[in-house]
Enzyme design. Sequence first.
Site, mmCIF file in Angstrom:
data_model
loop_
_atom_site.group_PDB
_atom_site.id
_atom_site.type_symbol
_atom_site.label_atom_id
_atom_site.label_comp_id
_atom_site.label_asym_id
_atom_site.label_seq_id
_atom_site.Cartn_x
_atom_site.Cartn_y
_atom_site.Cartn_z
ATOM 1 N N HIS A 96 2.366 -0.874 -1.343
ATOM 2 C CA HIS A 96 1.215 -1.621 -1.878
ATOM 3 C C HIS A 96 1.299 -1.766 -3.396
ATOM 4 C CE1 HIS A 96 -1.139 -0.225 1.925
ATOM 5 N NE2 HIS A 96 -0.156 -1.042 2.214
ATOM 6 N N HIS A 259 -2.582 -8.515 5.516
ATOM 7 C CA HIS A 259 -2.030 -7.236 5.076
ATOM 8 C C HIS A 259 -0.534 -7.153 5.386
ATOM 9 C CE1 HIS A 259 -2.031 -3.261 3.470
ATOM 10 N NE2 HIS A 259 -1.205 -2.935 4.448
ATOM 11 N N ASP A 263 2.291 -6.331 2.703
ATOM 12 C CA ASP A 263 3.351 -5.329 2.893
ATOM 13 C C ASP A 263 4.742 -5.953 2.708
ATOM 14 O OD1 ASP A 263 1.857 -3.036 3.442
ATOM 15 O OD2 ASP A 263 1.956 -3.282 5.620
ATOM 16 N N HIS A 286 7.996 -2.450 7.977
ATOM 17 C CA HIS A 286 8.780 -1.914 6.864
ATOM 18 C C HIS A 286 10.262 -1.766 7.222
ATOM 19 C CE1 HIS A 286 4.961 -1.286 5.022
ATOM 20 N NE2 HIS A 286 4.589 -0.389 5.911
HETATM 21 ZN ZN LIG Z 1 0.439 -1.673 4.113
#
Ligand SMILES: [Zn+2]
Length: 328
Positions: A96, A259, A263, A286
């Site tokens: 973030h 969001h 990310d 991720h």
């Molecule tokens: Zn996040």
Amino acid sequence: MPPAGLPGIGENAGMLMQRTVKTATRTVGVGVHGGHRVELTLRPAPADTGIVFRRIDLDPPVDIPVRADTVCDTRMASTISPGGDPALPKVQTIEHLMSACAGLGIDNLVVDIDSEEVPILDGSSASWVYLLKSAGIEVQGAPRRFIRVRKPVEVREGEGATLKWARLEPYAGYRLAFEIEFNHPAIDATGRRVEFDFGSGRYERDIARARTFGFTREVEAMRAAGLGLGGNMDNVIVIDDYRVLNADGLRYDDEFVKHKILDAIGDLHIAGRPLLGAYSAYKSGHALNNRLLRLLLADAGAYDIVSYAPRDNAAPAGFAAAEAAPAW
Ligand SMILES: [Zn+2]
């Protein structure tokens, strides 16, 4: 020779030169996964430093540069360690803060941290944007070096219901498109696809406020794995089997997928330089984002590094011209 035709990039116009913060600024919070109190200071850094985390609780302090190959863990968060060695000291949940740095065009920072996890603050990157802007943005005397995508690269995982993918392809600017599919009534009721173009959108307004989210049914398994220990309704959108439990509801109609874009912007800024290209993804996270970045950087033919002189006529109007003005 700078390439022609790069578009102005909206609120980020004038982002041809490297940036850092003007003054050091400090925050205190809790790590969403480890649950520990952490103090963090953002410090100015010279041009070409990149973003470096410094574990000041260790003696001697350990520096961990943010790069695609220092990522050592991508379960629920992006975690880095020196050389990507998981046995060495870590900094967890950097995405973030990285996203806010990408949104504000910050290239160089030293981030002092006294624990192994970046504080979650409000669960979005809005608090980081606020902190960075409070510190002031310093335009530095060296051109930014963009990673320009030259040919498409793609990573895929699973098939059918488990399929996920992420892709980068050439684009004269920086654009992201993301689609989610959770088969969950509260999420399905919101927008599942979003596009954000740094040329026309405004990161702070359109993306930065989107918070991380979690499901009550996963809490037990996460906590058993030592994850989510600092999460609560002040920093996470909490969803049970049917609905959002936070009393104030959502900040954006499509906050979940926004969001995921937030990310992805953070995960891609881990490259250490700003990107020029189009990212698109379906159910990525991720791990896949980091694999995509490594795949790009492993292929010398897939990208090149470009810079633009501040008042170069080949640089597009609205980009170089804004250079002399403060960005915000
Ligand atoms: Zn996040």
